[in-house]
Design an enzyme around this catalytic site. Sequence first.
Site, mmCIF file in Angstrom:
data_model
loop_
_atom_site.group_PDB
_atom_site.id
_atom_site.type_symbol
_atom_site.label_atom_id
_atom_site.label_comp_id
_atom_site.label_asym_id
_atom_site.label_seq_id
_atom_site.Cartn_x
_atom_site.Cartn_y
_atom_site.Cartn_z
ATOM 1 N N ASN A 1 5.296 3.884 7.013
ATOM 2 C CA ASN A 1 6.026 4.039 5.753
ATOM 3 C C ASN A 1 5.104 4.691 4.738
ATOM 4 O OD1 ASN A 1 8.104 3.661 3.775
ATOM 5 N ND2 ASN A 1 7.003 1.862 2.990
ATOM 6 N N HIS B 1 4.485 4.671 0.630
ATOM 7 C CA HIS B 1 4.819 3.863 -0.542
ATOM 8 C C HIS B 1 4.071 4.430 -1.744
ATOM 9 C CE1 HIS B 1 6.130 0.356 -2.744
ATOM 10 N NE2 HIS B 1 4.903 0.231 -3.209
ATOM 11 N N SER C 1 0.312 5.373 -0.615
ATOM 12 C CA SER C 1 -0.294 4.825 0.599
ATOM 13 C C SER C 1 0.639 5.056 1.778
ATOM 14 C CB SER C 1 -0.495 3.308 0.467
ATOM 15 O OG SER C 1 -1.224 2.982 -0.691
ATOM 16 N N ASP D 1 5.997 -3.872 2.400
ATOM 17 C CA ASP D 1 4.894 -3.005 1.939
ATOM 18 C C ASP D 1 3.535 -3.669 2.179
ATOM 19 O OD1 ASP D 1 6.799 -1.138 1.058
ATOM 20 O OD2 ASP D 1 6.955 -2.107 -0.889
HETATM 21 C C1 GAR Z 1 8.925 8.564 -2.384
HETATM 22 O O1 GAR Z 1 8.196 8.604 -3.570
HETATM 23 C C2 GAR Z 1 8.473 7.390 -1.520
HETATM 24 O O2 GAR Z 1 7.101 7.144 -1.605
HETATM 25 C C3 GAR Z 1 9.279 6.268 -2.113
HETATM 26 O O3 GAR Z 1 10.533 6.817 -2.413
HETATM 27 C C4 GAR Z 1 10.388 8.216 -2.651
HETATM 28 C C5 GAR Z 1 11.321 8.943 -1.717
HETATM 29 O O4 GAR Z 1 11.347 10.305 -2.010
HETATM 30 N N1 GAR Z 1 9.372 5.176 -1.209
HETATM 31 C C6 GAR Z 1 9.455 3.926 -1.591
HETATM 32 O O5 GAR Z 1 9.472 3.565 -2.741
HETATM 33 C C7 GAR Z 1 9.530 2.927 -0.442
HETATM 34 N N2 GAR Z 1 9.210 1.630 -0.889
HETATM 35 P P1 GAR Z 1 11.831 11.352 -0.917
HETATM 36 O O6 GAR Z 1 13.219 10.879 -0.451
HETATM 37 O O7 GAR Z 1 11.924 12.645 -1.653
HETATM 38 O O8 GAR Z 1 10.835 11.360 0.195
#
Ligand code: GAR
Length: 192
Positions: free
Chosen positions: A108, A110, A137, A146
């Site tokens: 994942n 995060h 991360s 997480d």
């Molecule tokens: C990203 O910033 C990712 O790190 C976060 O959501 C966004 C998705 O953007 N993920 C989380 O918060 C998971 N806990 P994306 O759809 O453009 O990749």
Amino acid sequence: MPRARVGILISGRGSNMAALIEATRDPACPYEVVLIISNVADADGLAFAAAEGIPQFAHSHVGLTKAEFEALIDGALRDAGVDYVALAGFMRVLSPDFVARWDGRIVNIHPSLLPLYRGLDTHQRALDAGDTRHGASVHLVTAALDGGPVLAQAEVPILEGDDAEALARRVLIEEHMLYPAALAELIRSRGA
Ligand code: GAR
């Protein structure tokens, strides 16, 4: 060596998914992306996956139990012969059962310097805490939200006048470099 087969789970924009796919254009990339799964039927990321000709499986979780929804995902991943699962903005928490079935093979990304700021609103929380640095991360997924072992991190400074949006934009640029590199490194170190 054959490339590891990666399935990506998304819920929305899919920019990290796109970065993971873009990285496979390098012949040295140790993985290929064979399936995109979304729990949101009209997730923006699905259009990119379609344009790339990558098979997709979109199914809402609404009206299903977690076990029913995860059985669908698990089946789609197994049918596609997936070796590794990459969560890319997938906003459902996976059950311990599902995680155990893919033990050590789910990653994942995060948007925080874990173990800081598990969960949501990470950028605002870093600002509210008066932090001077923030980042992203990549970690192995375990049953703890997480909370799995961190594989790689990228840092950005928090600048005077930053708001959550500006900070998120800056972190996202780092995410797009960090995620493909960390996934490739994990696969190289383990093999498919
Ligand atoms: C990203 O910033 C990712 O790190 C976060 O959501 C966004 C998705 O953007 N993920 C989380 O918060 C998971 N806990 P994306 O759809 O453009 O990749």
